[in-house]
Design an enzyme around this catalytic site. Structure first.
Site, PDB file in Angstrom:
ATOM      1  N   ALA A 189       8.611  42.760   7.822  1.00 42.44           N
ATOM      2  CA  ALA A 189       7.255  43.147   7.408  1.00 42.44           C
ATOM      3  C   ALA A 189       6.277  42.010   7.161  1.00 42.44           C
ATOM      4  CB  ALA A 189       7.336  44.025   6.159  1.00 42.44           C
ATOM      5  N   ALA A 190       6.752  40.776   6.937  1.00 46.16           N
ATOM      6  CA  ALA A 190       5.807  39.700   6.584  1.00 46.16           C
ATOM      7  C   ALA A 190       5.016  39.232   7.812  1.00 46.16           C
ATOM      8  CB  ALA A 190       6.561  38.519   5.984  1.00 46.16           C
TER       9      ALA A 190
ATOM     10  N   GLY B 234       2.563  41.152   6.533  1.00 51.52           N
ATOM     11  CA  GLY B 234       2.174  42.417   5.926  1.00 51.52           C
ATOM     12  C   GLY B 234       1.090  43.193   6.644  1.00 51.52           C
ATOM     13  N   GLY B 235       0.682  42.722   7.842  1.00 49.11           N
ATOM     14  CA  GLY B 235      -0.371  43.443   8.567  1.00 49.11           C
ATOM     15  C   GLY B 235      -0.007  44.904   8.762  1.00 49.11           C
TER      16      GLY B 235
ATOM     17  N   GLU C 299      11.526  41.846   4.246  1.00 49.37           N
ATOM     18  CA  GLU C 299      11.358  40.598   5.002  1.00 49.37           C
ATOM     19  C   GLU C 299      12.561  39.706   4.715  1.00 49.37           C
ATOM     20  OE1 GLU C 299       9.439  39.197   7.401  1.00 49.37           O
ATOM     21  OE2 GLU C 299      10.722  37.447   7.088  1.00 49.37           O
TER      22      GLU C 299
ATOM     23  N   CYS D 265       5.041  41.395  20.119  1.00 49.12           N
ATOM     24  CA  CYS D 265       3.768  40.859  20.622  1.00 49.12           C
ATOM     25  C   CYS D 265       4.072  39.927  21.794  1.00 49.12           C
ATOM     26  CB  CYS D 265       2.985  40.165  19.513  1.00 49.12           C
ATOM     27  SG  CYS D 265       3.799  38.727  18.823  1.00 49.12           S
TER      28      CYS D 265
HETATM   29  N1  SAM Z   1       5.199  43.116  10.810  1.00 52.19           N
HETATM   30  C1  SAM Z   1       4.584  41.840  10.465  1.00 52.19           C
HETATM   31  C2  SAM Z   1       3.095  42.029  10.318  1.00 52.19           C
HETATM   32  O1  SAM Z   1       2.530  42.943  10.917  1.00 52.19           O
HETATM   33  O2  SAM Z   1       2.464  41.263   9.577  1.00 52.19           O
HETATM   34  C3  SAM Z   1       4.927  40.771  11.464  1.00 52.19           C
HETATM   35  C4  SAM Z   1       6.406  40.607  11.657  1.00 52.19           C
HETATM   36  S1  SAM Z   1       6.855  39.234  12.647  1.00 52.19           S
HETATM   37  C5  SAM Z   1       6.425  39.761  14.226  1.00 52.19           C
HETATM   38  C6  SAM Z   1       8.598  39.347  12.645  1.00 52.19           C
HETATM   39  C7  SAM Z   1       9.273  39.103  11.312  1.00 52.19           C
HETATM   40  O3  SAM Z   1      10.687  39.279  11.503  1.00 52.19           O
HETATM   41  C8  SAM Z   1       9.108  37.691  10.746  1.00 52.19           C
HETATM   42  O4  SAM Z   1       8.497  37.757   9.480  1.00 52.19           O
HETATM   43  C9  SAM Z   1      10.530  37.156  10.647  1.00 52.19           C
HETATM   44  O5  SAM Z   1      10.763  36.394   9.468  1.00 52.19           O
HETATM   45  C10 SAM Z   1      11.369  38.420  10.635  1.00 52.19           C
HETATM   46  N2  SAM Z   1      12.761  38.238  11.106  1.00 52.19           N
HETATM   47  C11 SAM Z   1      13.314  37.152  11.683  1.00 52.19           C
HETATM   48  N3  SAM Z   1      14.613  37.365  11.923  1.00 52.19           N
HETATM   49  C12 SAM Z   1      14.902  38.607  11.505  1.00 52.19           C
HETATM   50  C13 SAM Z   1      16.083  39.399  11.474  1.00 52.19           C
HETATM   51  N4  SAM Z   1      17.231  38.939  11.958  1.00 52.19           N
HETATM   52  N5  SAM Z   1      16.010  40.619  10.943  1.00 52.19           N
HETATM   53  C14 SAM Z   1      14.831  41.091  10.454  1.00 52.19           C
HETATM   54  N6  SAM Z   1      13.683  40.401  10.467  1.00 52.19           N
HETATM   55  C15 SAM Z   1      13.721  39.169  10.978  1.00 52.19           C
END
Ligand code: SAM
Length: 469
Positions: free
Chosen positions: A123-124, A126-127, A146, A242
């Site tokens: 989620a980070a 947080g968008g 997260e 993305c």
């Molecule tokens: N949903 C967020 C937003 O809209 O702001 C963006 C998420 S970003 C694309 C992907 C996130 O997945 C990152 O914050 C990353 O730390 C996390 N991540 C990395 N490895 C992961 C794992 N094995 N399981 C779950 N999350 C993971």
């Protein structure tokens, strides 16, 4: 200087897109698209448009709260204030979130409903969680997880600005969440970590290689497997990236559907700018055309891939006989007298006594439907109301951000351009007549933070890390 777009990436895209490639390549000559999503938990889009110091244009039929900031189209200045949108007082009051528009389409396609149990697994910052909370009207339960501790705290700050009550922030692995809870969620979002090709236009071609794509695809398959175990029968699972690489998009979904036949893709709405996914870029199954592609040359955004899937409804899936129960969290309902003193003097709203929870020296208002969290690592549960130190209650910043002018007895309200707002956000004390005690500083009626008035001077309690020097 930004790193150039990797030529190998462009060559790959040329092979994939064929005749469509020139339009795709040309999109890299245009500036990146800046989007703004209004926080409908605090203000209606029409009312925000009236006070917005930015020029906004509706982003699409899919969400009335979604806008483009005009300069990305015309190269005219974004604002009629000297402050960029990321530093305006309305931003600190949580009236909007800056998010590129294709990322907003994910929440619109997921369409969580008020009262549902929704999980945002990665989620980070947080968008998407802020979008889901708004679409749910902050009703039900939103769990935002997260895996990265530092990023989980940024997520907590962004959800605090959003003013949510019914949210839980965890910092654990998808596997641990699945072991703890099982299939209890109405909707689960996997916004997967990916190779980020859709960010090249704005950020340049940072580290990219075929082997990074392969490594991302392996990780995505693992996350999706755990995510599936958290979706209740009849519930929905949404997968988004993305990036444009089919290995991380159609091929991940094809692999998942082959492993988990109880899930199937559902058709997407015919909104302008949405393109179908490519079955021929994976195993050829026609249903993959129900996935969604957002291309920068067909949609005013940076690009996304989205798949919305549904788990077979109860009764039709023999494997789910013992559906896990949603076990409630045991609150201690302890309400310190110091809170009663603060609330009696300062607040004009009451909170339900059964939702209070006191842990360590912190007082929380738990979500209406608080779920047992077993041994999961928690970052924040519900709304942090404040802390008790040596018999003195200090209200928390998230409480200030959840309150508006009419909910507090002692308010100091200023327009966005007032010197007091600049001084307050910079961390300075300022003079203001009135009785001694806690005051909520608001910008045009929306909570910004706490101050404590003593003999006509407001001592600044805006959190140090948030101060705008
Ligand atoms: N949903 C967020 C937003 O809209 O702001 C963006 C998420 S970003 C694309 C992907 C996130 O997945 C990152 O914050 C990353 O730390 C996390 N991540 C990395 N490895 C992961 C794992 N094995 N399981 C779950 N999350 C993971």
């Amino acid at each position: 200087m930004r790193p150039p777009i990797p030529p190998d990436f462009l060559a790959r895209m040329h092979t994939l897109l064929g005749d469509d490639y020139p339009a795709f390549a040309q999109s890299y000559d245009a500036p990146g698209v800046v989007g703004l999503r209004v926080n409908t938990l605090k203000i209606a889009p029409v009312d925000f448009n009236r006070i917005a110091p930015f020029t906004l244009m509706p982003a699409g039929e899919w969400d009335a709260a979604a806008f483009h900031l005009i300069p990305s189209i015309t190269n005219t200045p974004i604002t009629n204030t000297p402050l960029p949108p990321g530093k305006h007082p309305y931003h600190w009051a949580g009236l909007y979130y800056l998010q590129e528009p294709s990322a907003m389409v994910v929440g619109a396609l997921m369409r969580p409903q008020p009262g549902e149990w929704v999980l945002d697994l990665s989620a980070a910052p947080g968008g998407k969680s802020t979008h889901l909370a708004a679409l749910m009207g902050d009703k039900g339960l939103l769990v935002s997880n997260e895996i990265d501790r530092g990023r989980a705290h940024i997520l907590a700050d962004n959800l605090a600005r959003w003013g949510t009550y019914n949210s839980l922030i965890t910092n654990d692995t998808p596997e641990k969440l699945a072991q703890t809870w099982g299939a209890i969620f109405d909707r689960v979002l996997v916004d997967a970590p990916c190779s980020g090709e859709g960010m090249f236009r704005r950020q340049g071609g940072f580290a990219w290689s075929e082997s990074i794509i392969q490594a991302c695809a392996r990780r995505q398959k693992g996350i999706l497997a755990a995510a599936a175990d958290l979706v209740r029968p009849g519930g929905r699972l949404v997968y988004a990236t993305c990036t444009f690489a089919p290995e991380e998009d159609e091929q991940v979904i094809a692999h998942f559907l082959a492993q988990r036949p109880e899930f199937s893709l559902i058709a997407h709405p015919h909104w302008a700018g949405l393109s179908p996914g490519h079955p021929d870029w994976a195993d050829g199954q026609p249903e993959l055309s129900q996935t969604v592609r957002l291309w920068p040359h067909r949609f005013m955004g940076e690009g996304h891939f989205v798949a919305v899937m549904e788990r077979e409804a109860p009764g039709r899936e023999p494997s789910v006989v013992n559906q896990p129960k949603r076990r409630p969290f045991k609150t201690n309902n302890f309400i310190p007298n110091e809170w009663r003193g603060f609330a009696g003097q300062t607040l004009a709203v009451d909170f339900p006594a059964e939702q209070f929870h006191f842990a360590g020296n912190k007082l929380y208002l738990l979500p209406e439907q608080a779920i047992d969290t077993g041994k999961l690592r928690l970052v924040r549960y519900g709304l942090l109301l404040g802390e008790l130190n040596k018999g003195v209650f200090k209200p928390a910043h998230p409480l200030a951000l959840a309150l508006s002018k009419g909910e507090v007895n002692a308010v100091l309200d200023f327009p966005a351009a007032a010197g007091q707002i600049t001084a307050y956000l910079a961390g300075h004390d300022f003079p203001a007549d009135g009785p001694d005690g806690w005051v909520l500083v608001t910008v045009d009626g929306y909570g910004l933070g706490w101050g404590k008035r003593v003999r006509g001077r407001v001592k600044n309690h805006y959190p140090h890390p948030w101060r705008q020097r």
